[in-house]
Design a protein around this motif. Structure first.
Motif, short mmCIF file in Angstrom:
data_model
loop_
_atom_site.label_atom_id
_atom_site.label_comp_id
_atom_site.label_asym_id
_atom_site.label_seq_id
_atom_site.Cartn_x
_atom_site.Cartn_y
_atom_site.Cartn_z
N VAL A 209 0.84 -1.20 0.00
CA VAL A 209 0.00 0.00 0.00
C VAL A 209 0.87 1.25 0.00
CG1 VAL A 209 -1.61 1.38 1.39
CG2 VAL A 209 -2.03 -1.05 1.06
N GLU A 210 1.85 1.28 0.89
CA GLU A 210 2.74 2.44 0.98
C GLU A 210 3.48 2.66 -0.35
OE1 GLU A 210 2.75 4.57 3.55
OE2 GLU A 210 3.66 3.63 5.32
N THR A 211 3.94 1.57 -0.95
CA THR A 211 4.67 1.68 -2.21
C THR A 211 3.79 2.20 -3.33
OG1 THR A 211 6.18 -0.12 -1.58
CG2 THR A 211 5.99 0.39 -3.93
N ALA A 212 2.58 1.63 -3.44
CA ALA A 212 1.67 2.03 -4.52
C ALA A 212 1.24 3.49 -4.37
CB ALA A 212 0.46 1.11 -4.55
N VAL A 213 0.88 3.89 -3.16
CA VAL A 213 0.43 5.27 -2.95
C VAL A 213 1.58 6.24 -3.18
CG1 VAL A 213 -0.47 6.91 -1.25
CG2 VAL A 213 -1.45 4.62 -1.41
N ALA A 214 2.77 5.89 -2.73
CA ALA A 214 3.93 6.76 -2.92
C ALA A 214 4.25 6.98 -4.39
CB ALA A 214 5.14 6.18 -2.20
N GLY A 215 3.86 6.02 -5.24
CA GLY A 215 4.13 6.15 -6.66
C GLY A 215 3.19 7.10 -7.39
N LEU A 216 2.10 7.49 -6.73
CA LEU A 216 1.17 8.44 -7.35
C LEU A 216 1.70 9.86 -7.27
CD1 LEU A 216 -2.13 7.01 -5.79
CD2 LEU A 216 -1.35 6.72 -8.16
N ASP A 217 1.28 10.69 -8.17
CA ASP A 217 1.73 12.09 -8.21
C ASP A 217 1.41 12.80 -6.91
OD1 ASP A 217 0.83 15.12 -8.91
OD2 ASP A 217 2.50 14.48 -10.19
N ALA A 218 2.40 13.38 -6.28
CA ALA A 218 2.23 14.03 -4.97
C ALA A 218 1.26 15.20 -5.03
CB ALA A 218 3.58 14.48 -4.42
N GLY A 219 1.31 15.96 -6.12
CA GLY A 219 0.40 17.09 -6.26
C GLY A 219 -1.05 16.66 -6.34
N LEU A 220 -1.30 15.54 -7.03
CA LEU A 220 -2.67 15.02 -7.11
C LEU A 220 -3.10 14.41 -5.78
CD1 LEU A 220 -2.65 13.39 -10.67
CD2 LEU A 220 -3.47 15.66 -9.99
N ARG A 221 -2.17 13.72 -5.11
CA ARG A 221 -2.50 13.14 -3.80
C ARG A 221 -2.99 14.22 -2.84
NH1 ARG A 221 2.55 10.24 -3.45
NH2 ARG A 221 3.08 11.60 -1.70
N ALA A 222 -2.40 15.38 -2.91
CA ALA A 222 -2.76 16.47 -1.99
C ALA A 222 -4.19 16.94 -2.19
CB ALA A 222 -1.80 17.64 -2.18
N LYS A 223 -4.79 16.62 -3.33
CA LYS A 223 -6.16 17.05 -3.62
C LYS A 223 -7.20 16.00 -3.26
CE LYS A 223 -4.55 19.85 -7.54
NZ LYS A 223 -4.65 20.06 -9.02
N VAL A 224 -6.77 14.87 -2.71
CA VAL A 224 -7.71 13.78 -2.39
C VAL A 224 -8.69 14.23 -1.30
CG1 VAL A 224 -7.89 11.50 -1.30
CG2 VAL A 224 -6.21 11.90 -3.12
N ARG A 225 -10.01 13.95 -1.56
CA ARG A 225 -11.05 14.34 -0.61
C ARG A 225 -11.79 13.13 -0.02
NH1 ARG A 225 -12.12 18.45 -4.62
NH2 ARG A 225 -14.13 17.53 -5.18
N GLY A 226 -11.49 11.95 -0.52
CA GLY A 226 -12.11 10.75 0.01
C GLY A 226 -11.33 9.52 -0.43
N ILE A 227 -11.32 8.49 0.41
CA ILE A 227 -10.59 7.26 0.13
C ILE A 227 -11.56 6.08 0.21
CG2 ILE A 227 -8.77 5.68 0.93
CD1 ILE A 227 -7.32 8.10 2.09
N GLY A 228 -11.45 5.17 -0.73
CA GLY A 228 -12.23 3.94 -0.70
C GLY A 228 -11.31 2.73 -0.71
N LEU A 229 -11.77 1.64 -0.11
CA LEU A 229 -10.99 0.41 -0.02
C LEU A 229 -11.75 -0.74 -0.65
CD1 LEU A 229 -9.88 0.62 3.73
CD2 LEU A 229 -8.51 1.23 1.73
N SER A 230 -11.03 -1.62 -1.31
CA SER A 230 -11.58 -2.89 -1.74
C SER A 230 -10.53 -3.95 -1.49
CB SER A 230 -11.98 -2.87 -3.22
OG SER A 230 -10.84 -2.68 -4.05
N GLY A 231 -10.93 -5.21 -1.54
CA GLY A 231 -9.92 -6.23 -1.27
C GLY A 231 -10.41 -7.64 -1.49
N GLN A 232 -9.44 -8.55 -1.60
CA GLN A 232 -9.72 -9.97 -1.67
C GLN A 232 -10.60 -10.36 -0.49
OE1 GLN A 232 -6.40 -12.45 -0.13
NE2 GLN A 232 -5.07 -10.71 -0.63
N MET A 233 -11.60 -11.18 -0.73
CA MET A 233 -12.56 -11.54 0.30
C MET A 233 -12.11 -12.78 1.08
SD MET A 233 -16.13 -10.83 -1.73
CE MET A 233 -17.14 -11.05 -0.26
N HIS A 234 -12.80 -13.04 2.18
CA HIS A 234 -12.74 -14.28 2.95
C HIS A 234 -11.48 -14.48 3.79
CE1 HIS A 234 -16.05 -15.30 0.32
NE2 HIS A 234 -15.27 -15.43 -0.74
N GLY A 235 -10.46 -13.66 3.61
CA GLY A 235 -9.21 -13.86 4.33
C GLY A 235 -9.39 -13.66 5.83
#
Length: 480
Positions: A52-78
């Protein structure tokens, strides 16, 4: 901007969605699966967080600063097991782990009403049998368990400090009263558990909690709401605009899923059909699930000594059209319609003339015929399925798409962003949690980019093969 984070089996994807509904950026960080014993499948939750940290860090920092909401999805049943200090007690047992087959029978013995309460078959991949296995084989670990979380919900704990889950993901635990959208005391008691060991439930489009100040600072964004989110397939449906009864999509990832929205809760456990809550309020869906789909292509590319899956697809075009070679795609057992974790892969019909092209073609057709088994289970349970939207990384291939359309005898459509998977739906849920738009405004179907109609000659040939495919399963199952 809205950030969607998907915790997959082979990788974590982070996606930025702009206000105009277009994808503004995405990054993926890979994951591996540990298989220390036959039928086991595990991952370390710490690996999810690093990805997660690696993937998010790879996104453009300027665009990350404009984020107003976060959603999560994931493999089920674990099953992520936490102790009193929220420390992870053991590696997470994943959705495609088959070790708890005997515990399925035990769960039905303890609570014979399980299918009626949950609306689902009792399968080794679900979460509840995994806890019975831990109780039997790792009693010290079981006695130390204070909380059980699903994969994306453990990531939420790292993001917010709160233990919450959404209805769609919770549907795959066998602890949820799916019709009532609440934890079932009877099902929890059957596993020696109680509701205080479970996360708080919310709808997938609700704001579950706020991003912690620590993570917000590290990611260069404000403290924003984190949506309830969804299981991977329900989130994928949100991304494709599959939200009304009869709308259907096919996801080709590690597993293969046909997902269709229903006009209410429509259980059919006898057909190994899953009946779950959707990630949006007052909606439900049915699913057929095959455990090995696109993963069969990865396996076959290595088996045949080819460079990669594109090479496998290319060489399949050279196959003898008259070949009767059949492949049973049960590399990790099977769910719909067989509910058989012991099922194994089989090549049948090898001759001296069989070469790599025929092997490649048989694998593509075998997965397609496995999907047809699932489609027939859904229609047999009352679903009315017409046009099917395509999703997942495996959906990119036109070659495979033509085979699948013929096997399913249904038109297939590709939509913008369909190969981004559940991360797009997660970002949309993040937007809804931020209170910026209605379900109708946010969860629209993306534009169609391609369409494949079933070719009748191919459909006739695969219909004949389908009969032999099913007969071969019937013969082989006593030998596994």
């Amino acid at each position: 901007m809205y950030l969607g984070i998907d915790i997959g089996t082979s990788g974590v994807k982070a996606l930025l969605l702009a206000e105009n509904g277009m994808i503004a950026g995405q990054e993926t960080a890979g994951l591996t699966v540990a298989r220390p014993h036959s039928h086991w499948s595990e991952q370390s939750p710490d690996d999810w967080w690093r990805a997660v940290e690696t993937a998010v860090a790879g996104l453009d920092a300027g665009l990350r600063a404009k984020v107003r909401g976060i959603g999560l999805s994931g493999q089920m049943h674990g099953a992520v097991l936490l102790g009193a200090d929220d420390r992870v007690l053991r590696p997470a047992i994943l959705w495609n782990d088959g070790r708890s087959q005997s515990q399925c029978a035990e769960l039905l013995r303890i609570e014979p009403q399980t299918p009626a309460i949950t609306g689902n078959p009792v399968l080794a991949g679900f979460t509840a049998p995994k806890l019975l296995w831990v109780r039997e084989h790792e009693p010290e670990t079981f006695s130390a368990v204070r909380t059980v979380l699903l994969p994306k919900d453990w990531v939420r704990l790292r993001l917010t400090g709160d233990k919450m889950s959404d209805m769609s993901d919770a549907s795959g635990t066998l602890w949820l009263d799916v019709a009532g959208r609440r934890w079932s005391p009877a099902m929890l008691a059957a596993c020696g558990m109680s509701e205080d060991m479970m996360p708080v439930l919310c709808e997938g489009s609700d704001a579950s909690a706020m991003l912690s100040a620590e993570i917000a600072a590290r990611w260069g964004m404000e403290r924003v709401p984190v949506a309830g989110g969804g299981g991977d397939n329900a989130a994928g449906a949100v991304g494709l605009g599959v939200i009304d009864p009869g709308e259907t999509f096919l996801s080709l990832g590690t597993s293969g899923v046909i997902f269709t929205v229903t006009d209410g809760f429509r259980p059919a456990p006898e057909a190994a059909v899953h009946a779950f809550a959707h990630a949006l309020p007052d909606r439900w869906h049915q699913m057929s699930v095959m455990l090995s789909a696109a993963s069969c292509l990865d396996w076959a590319a290595v088996l045949t000594g080819l460079k990669d899956v594109p090479a496998l697809l290319d060489i399949s075009l050279e196959a003898d059209e008259g070949s009767d070679l059949i492949f049973l795609p049960y590399l990790s057992g099977e769910r719909t319609p067989h509910a058989n974790p012991a099922a194994q892969g089989v090549f049948f019909g090898l001759t001296g003339g069989t070469g790599r092209p025929e092997l490649a073609r048989a694998v593509l057709e075998g997965v397609a015929m496995g999907l047809r088994d699932g489609l027939d289970a859904l229609t047999g349970a009352g679903a009315e399925i017409g046009e099917i939207s395509m999703a997942g990384g495996g959906s990119r291939s036109e070659v495979w798409g033509r085979i699948i359309a013929a096997a399913l005898e249904r038109p297939l459509v590709w939509r913008e962003g369909g190969d981004t998977g559940p991360a797009l739906g997660a970002a949309r849920l993040g937007r809804l949690a931020a209170g910026e738009g209605s379900v109708r405004e946010v969860c629209v179907a993306p534009a169609v980019t391609a369409r494949v109609e079933p070719e009748m000659v191919s459909a006739d040939r695969l219909r004949y093969k389908q009969e032999r495919f099913r007969a071969l399963y019937d013969v082989m199952q006593a030998m596994w």
